[in-house]
Design a protein around this motif. Sequence first.
Motif, PDB file in Angstrom:
ATOM      1  N   TRP A 117      25.617  25.546  30.400  1.00  0.00           N
ATOM      2  CA  TRP A 117      24.644  26.117  31.333  1.00  0.00           C
ATOM      3  C   TRP A 117      23.679  27.084  30.660  1.00  0.00           C
ATOM      4  O   TRP A 117      22.805  27.625  31.282  1.00  0.00           O
ATOM      5  CB  TRP A 117      25.378  26.845  32.457  1.00  0.00           C
ATOM      6  CG  TRP A 117      26.416  25.987  33.077  1.00  0.00           C
ATOM      7  CD1 TRP A 117      27.762  26.122  32.968  1.00  0.00           C
ATOM      8  CD2 TRP A 117      26.199  24.808  33.873  1.00  0.00           C
ATOM      9  NE1 TRP A 117      28.405  25.119  33.647  1.00  0.00           N
ATOM     10  CE2 TRP A 117      27.468  24.300  34.209  1.00  0.00           C
ATOM     11  CE3 TRP A 117      25.061  24.140  34.317  1.00  0.00           C
ATOM     12  CZ2 TRP A 117      27.622  23.155  34.968  1.00  0.00           C
ATOM     13  CZ3 TRP A 117      25.223  23.005  35.083  1.00  0.00           C
ATOM     14  CH2 TRP A 117      26.477  22.525  35.388  1.00  0.00           C
ATOM     15  N   TRP A 158      32.547  16.336  45.124  1.00  0.00           N
ATOM     16  CA  TRP A 158      31.898  16.342  43.803  1.00  0.00           C
ATOM     17  C   TRP A 158      32.586  15.366  42.861  1.00  0.00           C
ATOM     18  O   TRP A 158      31.945  14.581  42.155  1.00  0.00           O
ATOM     19  CB  TRP A 158      31.955  17.750  43.211  1.00  0.00           C
ATOM     20  CG  TRP A 158      30.848  18.668  43.634  1.00  0.00           C
ATOM     21  CD1 TRP A 158      30.917  19.643  44.576  1.00  0.00           C
ATOM     22  CD2 TRP A 158      29.507  18.708  43.126  1.00  0.00           C
ATOM     23  NE1 TRP A 158      29.706  20.292  44.690  1.00  0.00           N
ATOM     24  CE2 TRP A 158      28.825  19.733  43.808  1.00  0.00           C
ATOM     25  CE3 TRP A 158      28.825  17.962  42.166  1.00  0.00           C
ATOM     26  CZ2 TRP A 158      27.486  20.049  43.562  1.00  0.00           C
ATOM     27  CZ3 TRP A 158      27.474  18.278  41.906  1.00  0.00           C
ATOM     28  CH2 TRP A 158      26.835  19.301  42.599  1.00  0.00           C
ATOM     29  N   TYR A 184      26.249  16.900  35.675  1.00  0.00           N
ATOM     30  CA  TYR A 184      26.876  17.192  36.955  1.00  0.00           C
ATOM     31  C   TYR A 184      28.346  16.783  36.966  1.00  0.00           C
ATOM     32  O   TYR A 184      29.166  17.400  37.656  1.00  0.00           O
ATOM     33  CB  TYR A 184      26.122  16.486  38.080  1.00  0.00           C
ATOM     34  CG  TYR A 184      24.959  17.294  38.594  1.00  0.00           C
ATOM     35  CD1 TYR A 184      25.181  18.495  39.268  1.00  0.00           C
ATOM     36  CD2 TYR A 184      23.645  16.879  38.408  1.00  0.00           C
ATOM     37  CE1 TYR A 184      24.115  19.250  39.735  1.00  0.00           C
ATOM     38  CE2 TYR A 184      22.580  17.632  38.858  1.00  0.00           C
ATOM     39  CZ  TYR A 184      22.811  18.817  39.532  1.00  0.00           C
ATOM     40  OH  TYR A 184      21.773  19.574  39.987  1.00  0.00           O
ATOM     41  N   TYR A 194      30.136  19.666  35.638  1.00  0.00           N
ATOM     42  CA  TYR A 194      30.207  20.688  36.685  1.00  0.00           C
ATOM     43  C   TYR A 194      31.284  20.332  37.710  1.00  0.00           C
ATOM     44  O   TYR A 194      32.107  21.179  38.094  1.00  0.00           O
ATOM     45  CB  TYR A 194      28.840  20.794  37.364  1.00  0.00           C
ATOM     46  CG  TYR A 194      28.786  21.741  38.527  1.00  0.00           C
ATOM     47  CD1 TYR A 194      28.676  23.110  38.331  1.00  0.00           C
ATOM     48  CD2 TYR A 194      28.829  21.257  39.832  1.00  0.00           C
ATOM     49  CE1 TYR A 194      28.618  23.975  39.406  1.00  0.00           C
ATOM     50  CE2 TYR A 194      28.765  22.114  40.909  1.00  0.00           C
ATOM     51  CZ  TYR A 194      28.657  23.476  40.698  1.00  0.00           C
ATOM     52  OH  TYR A 194      28.602  24.325  41.774  1.00  0.00           O
ATOM     53  N   LEU A 234      34.707  22.991  38.524  1.00  0.00           N
ATOM     54  CA  LEU A 234      34.294  23.879  39.603  1.00  0.00           C
ATOM     55  C   LEU A 234      35.119  25.154  39.648  1.00  0.00           C
ATOM     56  O   LEU A 234      34.621  26.220  40.019  1.00  0.00           O
ATOM     57  CB  LEU A 234      34.402  23.153  40.946  1.00  0.00           C
ATOM     58  CG  LEU A 234      33.302  22.139  41.230  1.00  0.00           C
ATOM     59  CD1 LEU A 234      33.613  21.377  42.509  1.00  0.00           C
ATOM     60  CD2 LEU A 234      31.956  22.832  41.345  1.00  0.00           C
ATOM     61  N   PHE A 270      33.594  27.984  38.047  1.00  0.00           N
ATOM     62  CA  PHE A 270      32.352  28.516  38.594  1.00  0.00           C
ATOM     63  C   PHE A 270      32.556  29.229  39.927  1.00  0.00           C
ATOM     64  O   PHE A 270      31.748  30.026  40.346  1.00  0.00           O
ATOM     65  CB  PHE A 270      31.331  27.399  38.731  1.00  0.00           C
ATOM     66  CG  PHE A 270      30.995  26.769  37.410  1.00  0.00           C
ATOM     67  CD1 PHE A 270      30.193  27.427  36.504  1.00  0.00           C
ATOM     68  CD2 PHE A 270      31.535  25.550  37.053  1.00  0.00           C
ATOM     69  CE1 PHE A 270      29.895  26.874  35.273  1.00  0.00           C
ATOM     70  CE2 PHE A 270      31.243  24.981  35.830  1.00  0.00           C
ATOM     71  CZ  PHE A 270      30.438  25.652  34.935  1.00  0.00           C
TER      72      PHE A 270
END
Length: 465
Positions: A23, A393, A423, A426, A430, A433
């Motif tokens: 990121w 996701w 993605y 990501y 998760l 984050f």
Amino acid sequence: MTPLRIALISPKGPLYRHRGGIWRKSLRYQPLTLTTLAALIPADIPHTVQCIDEGIADVPLDLDVDVVGLTVITGTAVRAYALADHFRARGITVVLGGPHVTLIPDDAQPHADAIVVGYAEDTWPQLLHDIVAGTLQRRYTMAPGLSLADRPFPRRDLLPGRHFITNNVFEATRGCVHPCEFCVVPTAWGRKPFLKPVADVVADIRRHGAKKLIFIDLNLIADREHAKTLFTALIPLKLNWYGLATVLLADDLELLELCARSGCRGLLMGLESMSAANLKGSRKGFNSPDNFVRVVERLHAHGIALQGCFVFGLDEDTPDVFLKTAEFAVQAKIDLPRFAVVTPFPNTPLHKRLEAEGRILTRNWELYDAQHVVFQPKHMSVEELQRGIESAWKHAYSLNGIWRRIRQSPAPWPVRIGTNLGYRFYANNLSRFYNCDWIIGRAPSGQDMGYVETSTDAATAEVGS
């Protein structure tokens, strides 16, 4: 006159503060707020100015300046207040502005020498003149009839371009015409879009030499005639651009054709929900799940990829909504689906309704980031909602899900693969984050409504850490 030393800061919450890894640069574009404010500093005030985006750099707590200006969204309010309190304790004049301050000015006022409510094109220069004159007021509120015409171009040179995927970031409009219940825009700025003259937009693009660019307008087609004029003016520039619009574009073939001819290669659209009842209840009834496949097909037919956004936690959602929605995104071949928690930002109609129903769980603004659950869902627990989003996701960005979605994408293969793998990373990380331990650990089944952590408490704790 001694130059006025100004620092403009964009604080970030813990999830978005700069760090290493994937990121650090790859998915960030240069924001416009700080560079726009820097450009608005009156030329008749001798000054120095620096811009600090906490998404790419630390904020020096020993800044040697006269004025600190912080732009605040709700998710960064705790951090902004902590920084504001720190700099005020050092005798520096602190000004707060931005969406959160506009939504709930009395929340921000105790942390600032002055706040700016609404857009700052006229109030920020007046505020600086007042500082120089020694007549600073506590609050500056945007007057009716604000015009975005003939404004100076953003000072993009004040943020290091190497830390962003691009600094080719522009805006042609602000605001939106729709009254969506969860959206901050109608509450903060009303439902009449502010329009930049197309000639000004084109001049900024030409001056900057951009060929691939992003429009950050919340709804680029909010004013149809302005959008037509803009798209027509962009055609000779031979651009590739990305932006945001509503699904209504797919029903307007004339505008869609112009949009494609102007160089549009990708759009972010809020599809929000697969439930018509949810959409109607959210005052977004112009979205129809029955038409979503057609939206994707028409965009693809015009060479435009779709980043389709869904929110979970609306009142008709039940625990089976996550996989049903993710599988739809796969079957519909949405190029980049995204999933978030519906967030009741302060003073929005959604926040007021949930508050009246006793369903707001916390006013710790740091958790109002569209990734944490801050209210009691109607048909599931807090944990089911938080964990369900992760499952959506992971399903959409499984290798099988990616392959089924991107085979017919209009995006170049390197872009399709790169963005989806980003993605996918990501989706599978998760827990790094966000997490929901803050409430699950305190309130089994999310039933304890009594816990309220104030932003002031959190800010004090953060300064002390």
